[in-house]
Design a protein around this motif. Structure first.
Motif, PDB file in Angstrom:
ATOM      1  N   GLU A  64      -5.531 -15.040  -4.573  1.00 22.64           N
ATOM      2  CA  GLU A  64      -4.740 -13.762  -3.883  1.00 22.64           C
ATOM      3  C   GLU A  64      -5.478 -12.628  -4.003  1.00 22.64           C
ATOM      4  O   GLU A  64      -6.547 -12.261  -4.491  1.00 22.64           O
ATOM      5  CB  GLU A  64      -3.554 -13.615  -5.008  1.00 22.64           C
ATOM      6  CG  GLU A  64      -2.849 -15.045  -4.948  1.00 22.64           C
ATOM      7  CD  GLU A  64      -1.529 -14.758  -5.875  1.00 22.64           C
ATOM      8  OE1 GLU A  64      -0.964 -13.566  -5.813  1.00 22.64           O
ATOM      9  OE2 GLU A  64      -0.870 -15.619  -6.187  1.00 22.64           O
ATOM     10  N   ASN A  65      -4.981 -12.031  -2.979  1.00 21.48           N
ATOM     11  CA  ASN A  65      -5.713 -10.548  -2.670  1.00 21.48           C
ATOM     12  C   ASN A  65      -5.006  -9.276  -3.263  1.00 21.48           C
ATOM     13  O   ASN A  65      -3.914  -9.669  -3.606  1.00 21.48           O
ATOM     14  CB  ASN A  65      -5.753 -10.217  -1.095  1.00 21.48           C
ATOM     15  CG  ASN A  65      -6.543 -11.407  -0.486  1.00 21.48           C
ATOM     16  OD1 ASN A  65      -7.703 -11.426  -0.631  1.00 21.48           O
ATOM     17  ND2 ASN A  65      -5.987 -12.126   0.149  1.00 21.48           N
ATOM     18  N   ALA A  66      -5.742  -8.379  -3.546  1.00 17.29           N
ATOM     19  CA  ALA A  66      -4.998  -7.177  -4.315  1.00 17.29           C
ATOM     20  C   ALA A  66      -5.599  -5.816  -3.512  1.00 17.29           C
ATOM     21  O   ALA A  66      -6.745  -5.840  -2.792  1.00 17.29           O
ATOM     22  CB  ALA A  66      -5.598  -7.103  -5.511  1.00 17.29           C
ATOM     23  N   PHE A  67      -4.936  -4.842  -3.797  1.00 16.52           N
ATOM     24  CA  PHE A  67      -5.288  -3.632  -3.493  1.00 16.52           C
ATOM     25  C   PHE A  67      -5.503  -2.585  -4.842  1.00 16.52           C
ATOM     26  O   PHE A  67      -4.709  -2.076  -5.520  1.00 16.52           O
ATOM     27  CB  PHE A  67      -3.956  -2.810  -2.612  1.00 16.52           C
ATOM     28  CG  PHE A  67      -3.769  -3.430  -1.525  1.00 16.52           C
ATOM     29  CD1 PHE A  67      -4.289  -3.213  -0.103  1.00 16.52           C
ATOM     30  CD2 PHE A  67      -2.531  -4.198  -1.423  1.00 16.52           C
ATOM     31  CE1 PHE A  67      -3.923  -3.585   0.946  1.00 16.52           C
ATOM     32  CE2 PHE A  67      -2.118  -4.766  -0.266  1.00 16.52           C
ATOM     33  CZ  PHE A  67      -2.711  -4.473   0.966  1.00 16.52           C
ATOM     34  N   PRO A  68      -6.914  -2.704  -4.994  1.00 17.88           N
ATOM     35  CA  PRO A  68      -7.184  -1.909  -6.240  1.00 17.88           C
ATOM     36  C   PRO A  68      -6.965  -0.181  -6.260  1.00 17.88           C
ATOM     37  O   PRO A  68      -7.248   0.322  -4.928  1.00 17.88           O
ATOM     38  CB  PRO A  68      -8.780  -2.065  -6.262  1.00 17.88           C
ATOM     39  CG  PRO A  68      -9.075  -3.278  -5.508  1.00 17.88           C
ATOM     40  CD  PRO A  68      -7.960  -3.196  -4.390  1.00 17.88           C
ATOM     41  N   THR A  78       2.807   3.666  -5.710  1.00 17.66           N
ATOM     42  CA  THR A  78       4.212   3.599  -5.123  1.00 17.66           C
ATOM     43  C   THR A  78       4.354   3.599  -3.566  1.00 17.66           C
ATOM     44  O   THR A  78       5.176   2.762  -3.165  1.00 17.66           O
ATOM     45  CB  THR A  78       4.746   4.884  -5.488  1.00 17.66           C
ATOM     46  OG1 THR A  78       4.798   5.006  -6.833  1.00 17.66           O
ATOM     47  CG2 THR A  78       6.554   5.146  -5.368  1.00 17.66           C
ATOM     48  N   ALA A  79       3.439   4.200  -2.822  1.00 17.03           N
ATOM     49  CA  ALA A  79       3.560   4.090  -1.273  1.00 17.03           C
ATOM     50  C   ALA A  79       3.291   2.695  -0.931  1.00 17.03           C
ATOM     51  O   ALA A  79       3.815   2.334   0.085  1.00 17.03           O
ATOM     52  CB  ALA A  79       2.585   5.144  -0.717  1.00 17.03           C
ATOM     53  N   ILE A  80       1.984   2.227  -1.295  1.00 18.45           N
ATOM     54  CA  ILE A  80       1.764   0.858  -0.888  1.00 18.45           C
ATOM     55  C   ILE A  80       2.974  -0.144  -1.522  1.00 18.45           C
ATOM     56  O   ILE A  80       3.262  -0.827  -0.335  1.00 18.45           O
ATOM     57  CB  ILE A  80       0.635   0.449  -1.905  1.00 18.45           C
ATOM     58  CG1 ILE A  80      -0.874   1.099  -1.297  1.00 18.45           C
ATOM     59  CG2 ILE A  80      -0.074  -1.054  -1.417  1.00 18.45           C
ATOM     60  CD1 ILE A  80      -1.946   0.923  -2.241  1.00 18.45           C
TER      61      ILE A  80
END
Length: 127
Positions: A64-68, A78-80
């Motif tokens: 799976e991918n992530a936004f570090p 919160t915005a993501i």
């Protein structure tokens, strides 16, 4: 993850590392390697850009991918999450994901954003 897959499933393959993605992409074209295990989007864009390349086989590594995000940057997190929720709710995220990864959105990601419009085909919905 790709190297682990190769070591486990193809121990006969000699693995060669490269300092950056452009060098990885160039290696099969220059004859430095016979093949290249790359992410689906990377393989697709390379094959589209160069007619001498092709995607030989697709394998599911279950990643799976992530936004570090830095722990202290809660405003960005919160915005993501807010934007991801909106994209799931109107179906945009699933369309984008399918266009790059050619598979359903992973159940774990779907569960993190339960406002999705509908389950991806073949996933059986949220876990």
């Amino acid at each position: 993850m790709e190297e682990d897959y190769l070591r486990k499933n193809h121990p006969e393959v000699q693995i060669k590392g490269f300092p950056a993605i452009p060098a990885e992409r160039a290696a099969p074209l220059s004859g430095q390697v016979d093949g290249w295990l790359a992410s689906g989007p990377m393989a697709d864009s390379t094959a589209t850009a160069d007619s001498t390349m092709r995607v030989g086989e697709r394998i599911g590594l279950g990643a799976e991918n992530a936004f570090p995000v830095a722990k202290e940057n809660q405003a960005l997190m919160t915005a993501i999450n807010r934007q991801m929720d909106a994209m799931f709710a109107d179906g945009r995220y699933e369309k984008l994901f399918a266009s790059y990864f050619h598979r359903p959105v992973p159940d774990g990601l779907r569960a993190a954003h339960p406002g999705s419009a509908s389950p991806s085909p073949g996933t059986g919905g949220r876990s």
